[in-house]
Design a protein around this motif. Sequence first.
Motif, short mmCIF file in Angstrom:
data_model
loop_
_atom_site.label_atom_id
_atom_site.label_comp_id
_atom_site.label_asym_id
_atom_site.label_seq_id
_atom_site.Cartn_x
_atom_site.Cartn_y
_atom_site.Cartn_z
N PRO A 192 13.43 38.88 16.00
CA PRO A 192 13.75 37.84 15.01
C PRO A 192 15.24 37.61 14.83
N ALA A 193 16.04 38.67 14.85
CA ALA A 193 17.48 38.52 14.64
C ALA A 193 18.14 37.69 15.73
N ASP A 194 17.48 37.55 16.88
CA ASP A 194 18.05 36.79 17.99
C ASP A 194 17.87 35.29 17.83
N PHE A 195 16.91 34.85 17.00
CA PHE A 195 16.68 33.41 16.90
C PHE A 195 16.41 32.89 15.49
N LEU A 196 15.97 33.75 14.56
CA LEU A 196 15.69 33.25 13.22
C LEU A 196 16.91 32.67 12.50
N PRO A 197 18.12 33.26 12.67
CA PRO A 197 19.29 32.64 12.00
C PRO A 197 19.49 31.18 12.38
N PHE A 198 19.15 30.81 13.63
CA PHE A 198 19.23 29.40 14.03
C PHE A 198 18.17 28.59 13.30
N VAL A 199 16.95 29.13 13.32
CA VAL A 199 15.80 28.38 12.82
C VAL A 199 15.90 28.15 11.31
N GLU A 200 16.43 29.11 10.59
CA GLU A 200 16.48 29.02 9.13
C GLU A 200 17.37 27.89 8.64
N ARG A 201 18.21 27.37 9.50
CA ARG A 201 19.10 26.28 9.09
C ARG A 201 18.57 24.92 9.54
N THR A 202 17.31 24.89 9.96
CA THR A 202 16.69 23.63 10.38
C THR A 202 15.30 23.54 9.78
N HIS A 203 14.70 22.34 9.87
CA HIS A 203 13.34 22.15 9.37
C HIS A 203 12.31 22.85 10.25
N LEU A 204 12.73 23.36 11.39
CA LEU A 204 11.81 24.05 12.27
C LEU A 204 11.26 25.32 11.63
N ILE A 205 11.95 25.85 10.63
CA ILE A 205 11.49 27.07 9.96
C ILE A 205 10.13 26.85 9.31
N HIS A 206 9.85 25.64 8.83
CA HIS A 206 8.56 25.37 8.19
C HIS A 206 7.43 25.42 9.21
N ALA A 207 7.67 24.85 10.40
CA ALA A 207 6.66 24.90 11.46
C ALA A 207 6.42 26.34 11.92
N SER B 35 -10.64 46.66 8.11
CA SER B 35 -10.44 45.83 6.92
C SER B 35 -9.13 46.23 6.24
N THR B 36 -8.12 45.38 6.35
CA THR B 36 -6.82 45.66 5.75
C THR B 36 -6.22 44.37 5.19
N SER B 37 -5.10 44.52 4.49
CA SER B 37 -4.33 43.34 4.07
C SER B 37 -3.41 42.92 5.20
N MET B 38 -2.86 41.72 5.09
CA MET B 38 -1.90 41.22 6.08
C MET B 38 -0.67 40.71 5.34
N ALA B 39 0.50 41.20 5.74
CA ALA B 39 1.77 40.80 5.12
C ALA B 39 2.54 39.91 6.09
N VAL B 40 3.13 38.85 5.55
CA VAL B 40 3.93 37.90 6.34
C VAL B 40 5.24 37.65 5.62
N ASN B 41 6.34 37.69 6.36
CA ASN B 41 7.65 37.42 5.78
C ASN B 41 7.86 35.93 5.60
N VAL B 42 8.45 35.56 4.47
CA VAL B 42 8.73 34.16 4.18
C VAL B 42 10.23 34.00 3.99
N SER B 43 10.84 33.11 4.75
CA SER B 43 12.27 32.85 4.64
C SER B 43 12.61 32.25 3.28
N ALA B 44 13.82 32.50 2.81
CA ALA B 44 14.28 31.90 1.55
C ALA B 44 14.24 30.39 1.62
N VAL B 45 14.47 29.83 2.83
CA VAL B 45 14.45 28.38 3.01
C VAL B 45 13.04 27.82 2.79
N SER B 46 12.02 28.61 3.14
CA SER B 46 10.64 28.15 3.03
C SER B 46 10.06 28.38 1.64
#
Length: 466
Positions: free
Chosen positions: A255-270, A292-303
């Motif tokens: 994620p550190a290799d590409f999320l910083p780019f994505v978080e500054r565009t609308h692509l983060i929502h997709a 049977s378990t829970s599932m955790a997903v990270n959500v960007s501050a932009v989203s």
Amino acid sequence: MSALVIAWTTAVVVTLAAAVALTVLVRQRDRVRAELARTDPLTGLGNRRALLELGEPLLARGRPLGLLLLDLDGFKDVNDTLGHAAGDEVLVQVSRVLSGTLGDRATVTRLGGDEFAVLVPDPAGEAELELLAKRLLASLAVGGFHAGVVPIDLQGSIGIALSGVDGNSLGGLLQRADVAMYAAKRSRVGVLRYDAASDPHSAGGLELLGQLRSAMEEDQLALHYQPKVSGDGSRLLGFEALVRWNHPVRGLLLPADFLPFVERTHLIHALTRWVLITALRQAATWRAQGLSTSMAVNVSAVSLDTGLLGVVEEALALTRWSPGDLVLEITETAIVDDPAGARATVAALRERGVRVAVDDFGAGSTSLGHLRGLAVHELKIDRQFVSELVAHPEDEVIVSSVIALAHRLGLVVVAEGVETVAAADRLCALGCDELQGFFFARPLPADQAMAWARAEGLTGSAVELA
């Protein structure tokens, strides 16, 4: 000399004198207007126009320049809590401290809001710019700021750009310092030098973004899953979904290799939508297989806005997943940057039955006080306190205090970054509810995650709502 000549001469002299006086007044007026146009009316510092008028001629003459862009962290809280008049009072104090810290070595300007730019002529390389930036942050950390009788603690993030290397115009340097500043804010390191490799507006960044759009359609993205176990290590409680990119040329990207780019565009929502649906589909498959378990997903501050609820609703409907077994992890940054917005979104998610966790707690500027009125369910203690828990007694004091206070607020506490049996045992003794880290398992592809759970004899159990 006749009276007529004298009168005429006097009239001419008076007229000339009046003309000279008028010219002087006009020039004075123009100088005042020009100065006002270059001055920030609140702080008295130069503004963006002054910065450009000072810097561009120096660049045109080949003079090297350094540019520091400073943004105050969480300053919106001051305006929202105490009002804009109080915020203005603090900004005036900040401007005096910044100017006094650097003296004649640099020129401090205010670009607007809580953003300041510092122009450094003829810097002795990157090292001097970093030193000046750290001096500025240290001057903020000393404190002494206040709004009326209310003391205000301030921190900041600074991006650095250097002419000749990062750009040859003030506009270019400002844009690149802005990129570096936001990267410093996201990573909470205080000061960062501009790096073209992490710039979404650079040619490389734009190319990567274009490739990512295709990657979501061509199955190049994948999720790896890291387990979360009970405090005593006896039960598998859930998994956290972490995105990976199998790039056809660059290999596996984290994620550190590409999320910083994505978080500054609308692509983060997709991307958020893709991760949510993919993770819940996998969880539903596991559930059908007896895991049977829970599932955790990270959500960007932009989203983290009211539109997120619609995406969550869609994912739940498509996968027929129980909202009580979905955990959305938000970072401290999202809370600090927009407390009111975070409260509204979290409240809407809680009403829907979705659980919310605060990720990386302790790494930023959030305190337990921020959590009051924020309807979250879980608190994840940042790995920096967990990894050295046994070696450093002060870290144990911090972790113990967070666990005790969080429990008093009715929150489940998760420790991430558990890497040794000693740390796991100590966290269990301190009453930590859930553990996560390399000691148990690294993030694994879906098939390996299922195999790990069976090998460990951990078949999971339904999560009980608090």
